[in-house]
Design an enzyme around this catalytic site. Structure first.
Site, PDB file in Angstrom:
ATOM      1  N   GLY A  24       0.708  -1.190   0.010  1.00 15.72           N
ATOM      2  CA  GLY A  24       0.147  -0.066  -0.011  1.00 15.72           C
ATOM      3  C   GLY A  24       1.033   1.264   0.065  1.00 15.72           C
ATOM      4  CG  ASP A  69      -0.053   2.158  -5.879  1.00 10.95           C
ATOM      5  OD1 ASP A  69      -1.261   1.706  -6.015  1.00 10.95           O
ATOM      6  OD2 ASP A  69       0.608   1.742  -4.820  1.00 10.95           O
TER       7      ASP A  69
HETATM    8  O1  MRU Z   1       0.628  -3.927  -4.476  1.00  8.22           O
HETATM    9  P1  MRU Z   1      -0.060  -3.152  -3.341  1.00  8.22           P
HETATM   10  O2  MRU Z   1      -0.833  -4.015  -2.356  1.00  8.22           O
HETATM   11  O3  MRU Z   1       1.169  -2.091  -2.531  1.00  8.22           O
HETATM   12  O4  MRU Z   1      -0.979  -2.229  -4.024  1.00  8.22           O
HETATM   13  C1  MRU Z   1      -1.592  -1.419  -3.203  1.00  8.22           C
HETATM   14  C2  MRU Z   1      -2.757  -0.346  -4.069  1.00  8.22           C
HETATM   15  O5  MRU Z   1      -2.829  -0.483  -5.184  1.00  8.22           O
HETATM   16  C3  MRU Z   1      -3.501   0.694  -3.139  1.00  8.22           C
HETATM   17  O6  MRU Z   1      -4.516   0.911  -3.967  1.00  8.22           O
HETATM   18  C4  MRU Z   1      -2.698   1.871  -3.208  1.00  8.22           C
HETATM   19  O7  MRU Z   1      -1.256   1.477  -2.734  1.00  8.22           O
HETATM   20  C5  MRU Z   1      -3.347   2.595  -2.411  1.00  8.22           C
HETATM   21  S1  MRU Z   1      -3.348   2.537  -0.930  1.00  8.22           S
HETATM   22  C6  MRU Z   1      -3.931   3.637   0.186  1.00  8.22           C
END
Ligand code: MRU
Length: 376
Positions: free
Chosen positions: A59, A252
């Site tokens: 995240g 992200d």
């Molecule tokens: O691969 P991840 O689990 O790190 O991806 C996370 C996401 O895509 C979330 O939607 C994003 O980081 C926003 S979290 C507040």
């Protein structure tokens, strides 16, 4: 830490995404959820880098916060007073952390903040610099929580005029687990729920890593927010039946024109939402904006190991001789996005103009955005 054990705002057992223990970092191992709530201890920058790479913590905002502590740990574990050696060690540690995951802007933003502390250390002794780095990492964590509260407040205003309860679809996990607490997209859902305005949350399971089914559902369950889980390919069906009033997701990396990288599948959702005339909102802190990135075309997309597609919870479902691909993110064009909910305000198109106003030249976020006094 003042906010320890409060981060998930759960009604029952208190669980935190991360806990700084003064000389090491405890991380809730998100790979084990929802079946086990176990922590791993990171005692070195290498173990923090490994935890980020291997999705112990994930995240965008959480990655940034944890990387900040990674830098602090690197400093703590340096023994000696030689400034030149210390600087070399710190630069290598920052480089190590910056290579863990390429897409989330918050990682680089947090590392930049830590680097600035080092750059402004002047003639300070190594021991004093260590203290400053730890303080900065704590500040990043604290501010993230405050920012998420504000995102929640700003987001719920969008639905102020709605008389009926809202049916929301979300993708991946943009919750407390993806931040230092409260979440971004889930902050809005939490805020709405506090006012009794959530009819139901539809949780995309989010193949291949299942952040929706394993993590978002776990958070919603803990807080008794009504939800059900669907496999990702069911979203269009529920939209076509009028079961979705709004799509709410995190981000992200947001380019300066509003193009937004988020978990793989967000692009498809935005196209479906457009077809069914359902608004789609991105909830994210300003630190997710990469102002130097002109459009989403240049956002680096992480490709993860094919085993995540090949296997479900450790069980192989696709034999090795069959090819798989595993991009972890996609980019939703700004045109598909109804609004971006930030801690400052809800940003509407045209994004180039509305995003631009938060930045000075050079791509640094105005300090006022991150003031920790709770005021805007
Ligand atoms: O691969 P991840 O689990 O790190 O991806 C996370 C996401 O895509 C979330 O939607 C994003 O980081 C926003 S979290 C507040």
């Amino acid at each position: 830490m003042g906010n320890r054990n409060l981060n998930l705002y759960t009604g029952e057992k208190r669980v935190s995404t991360l806990i700084w223990e003064g000389s090491f970092l405890k991380l809730l191992d998100q790979r084990k959820l929802p079946f086990k709530e176990v922590y791993i201890n990171c005692r070195s920058v290498d173990s923090v880098a490994e935890a980020i790479r291997n999705m112990v913590v994930r995240g965008a905002p959480a990655i940034g916060v944890v990387a900040g502590y990674g830098v602090a740990l690197a400093a703590l574990k340096f023994y000696g007073e030689d400034k030149q050696e210390f600087t070399g060690h710190m630069n290598r540690s920052i480089k190590l952390l910056s290579g863990t995951r390429p897409t989330a802007a918050n990682l680089f933003w947090a590392l930049d903040r830590m680097k600035r502390v080092l750059d402004h250390a002047g003639n300070l002794e190594v021991s004093r610099i260590k203290g400053k780095l730890i303080a900065e990492a704590k500040e990043i964590e604290k501010q993230d929580l405050e920012i998420n509260r504000r995102i929640g407040r700003n987001g719920k205003e969008i639905f102020r005029r709605s008389d009926s309860k809202i049916k929301i679809l979300t993708h991946c996990n943009a919750g407390a687990l993806a931040t230092s607490g409260y979440g971004t997209a889930l902050a809005v859902i939490r805020s709405l729920n506090e006012e009794g305005k959530v009819a139901n949350v539809i949780v995309d399971e989010t193949r291949p890593f299942l952040q929706g089914a394993r993590l978002t559902a776990w958070e919603l369950h803990k807080e008794k927010i009504p939800f059900f889980i669907i496999s990702d390919n069911m979203a269009g069906y529920f939209m076509s039946r009028g079961d979705v009033d709004a799509v709410l997701v995190g981000a992200d990396r947001i380019a300066s024109n509003g193009d937004t990288a988020n978990k793989i599948g967000t692009l498809s959702l935005s196209i479906l939402a457009g077809y069914y005339k359902i608004p789609i909102y991105i909830a994210a802190p300003i630190s997710t904006v990469d102002i130097k990135m002109k459009s989403g075309d240049n956002i680096p997309i992480e490709y993860r190991d094919g085993s995540e597609v090949r296997e479900v919870l450790g069980k192989t479902i696709i034999p090795k001789f069959m090819a798989v691909k595993n991009p972890a993110f996609d980019v939703t064009p700004a045109d598909n996005i109804t609004a971006i909910i930030t801690e400052k305000e809800v940003i509407y198109p045209p994004y180039k103009k509305s995003i631009g106003k938060f930045f000075k030249t050079g791509g640094h976020i105005k300090e006022e955005v991150h003031s920790s006094d709770g005021k805007k």
